[in-house]
Scaffold this active site. Structure first.
Site, PDB file in Angstrom:
ATOM      1  CG  HIS A   1      -1.760  -1.168   1.379  1.00 27.35           C
ATOM      2  ND1 HIS A   1      -2.050  -1.718   2.600  1.00 27.35           N
ATOM      3  CD2 HIS A   1      -2.395  -1.940   0.466  1.00 27.35           C
ATOM      4  CE1 HIS A   1      -2.836  -2.771   2.430  1.00 27.35           C
ATOM      5  NE2 HIS A   1      -3.057  -2.927   1.138  1.00 27.35           N
TER       6      HIS A   1
ATOM      7  CE1 TYR B   1      -0.064  -0.584   8.826  1.00 26.31           C
ATOM      8  CE2 TYR B   1      -2.007  -0.462  10.229  1.00 26.31           C
ATOM      9  CZ  TYR B   1      -1.175  -1.179   9.399  1.00 26.31           C
ATOM     10  OH  TYR B   1      -1.448  -2.494   9.144  1.00 26.31           O
TER      11      TYR B   1
END
Length: 180
Positions: free
Chosen positions: A62, A132
């Site tokens: 990603h 994240y």
């Protein structure tokens, strides 16, 4: 204190914070604006999120495209993951190459990524929790990825659990990089 180790891809770092174990478990400071500034790292984070994955779940590869591409700080607070990063920066000497490291809740190590790096991981244990921290907000129009098995990485598992979205990404050979 924060130890930094340069990974094989320029600008990508493994960070090792101080881990303070005791009879209760352990305590880790994952972010300090003062320490990040001291080392010249991005301190302007816009969003924080986490995922929980079972063993053999593969998430990736990603990234967000400009203008919402971002710095990313990733760490594992529970379990263990094989973390993989892929250089999509055309001007980089490591364009198209990948690097990997293991992140674990016990070690509390982290990976710091500049814009232009695709990120993914394979969960090595049930209930692996990955966090994240990113410097721009999520933008569906700029959300993208590279097919997980298209850049030469042997993930070590025959049939990983992968989302349909991640299976639909283009292979690296068909990706026209926007990271000039």
């Amino acid at each position: 204190m924060l130890e930094l180790r340069q990974l094989e891809l320029p600008g990508c770092l493994e960070l090792q914070p101080v881990v303070r174990p005791d009879a209760r478990g352990l305590f880790v400071k994952t972010y300090s604006e003062e320490l990040f500034e001291k080392h010249g790292l991005c301190c302007d984070f816009a969003e924080d999120y986490y995922s929980i994955s079972n063993r053999n779940v593969l998430r990736g590869m990603h990234f967000q495209t400009p203008p919402t591409d971002h710095f990313k700080l990733v760490y594992c607070s529970r379990g263990e993951a094989l973390d993989v990063i892929l250089d999509l920066r055309q001007s980089s000497p490591t364009f198209g190459r990948y690097a990997e490291l293991r992140l674990s809740g016990d070690r509390a190590n982290m990976v710091y990524l500049p814009p232009g790096i695709a990120h993914g991981f394979l969960s090595l244990a049930d209930n692996t929790t990955m966090h994240y921290k990113v410097s721009t907000g999520y933008s569906p129009a700029h959300d993208s990825g590279i097919l997980w098995n298209s850049f030469g990485k042997d993930w070590g598992v025959a049939d990983p659990i992968i989302s349909e979205r991640d299976r639909s990404f283009p292979p690296l050979s068909q990706f026209d990089t926007c990271f000039k």
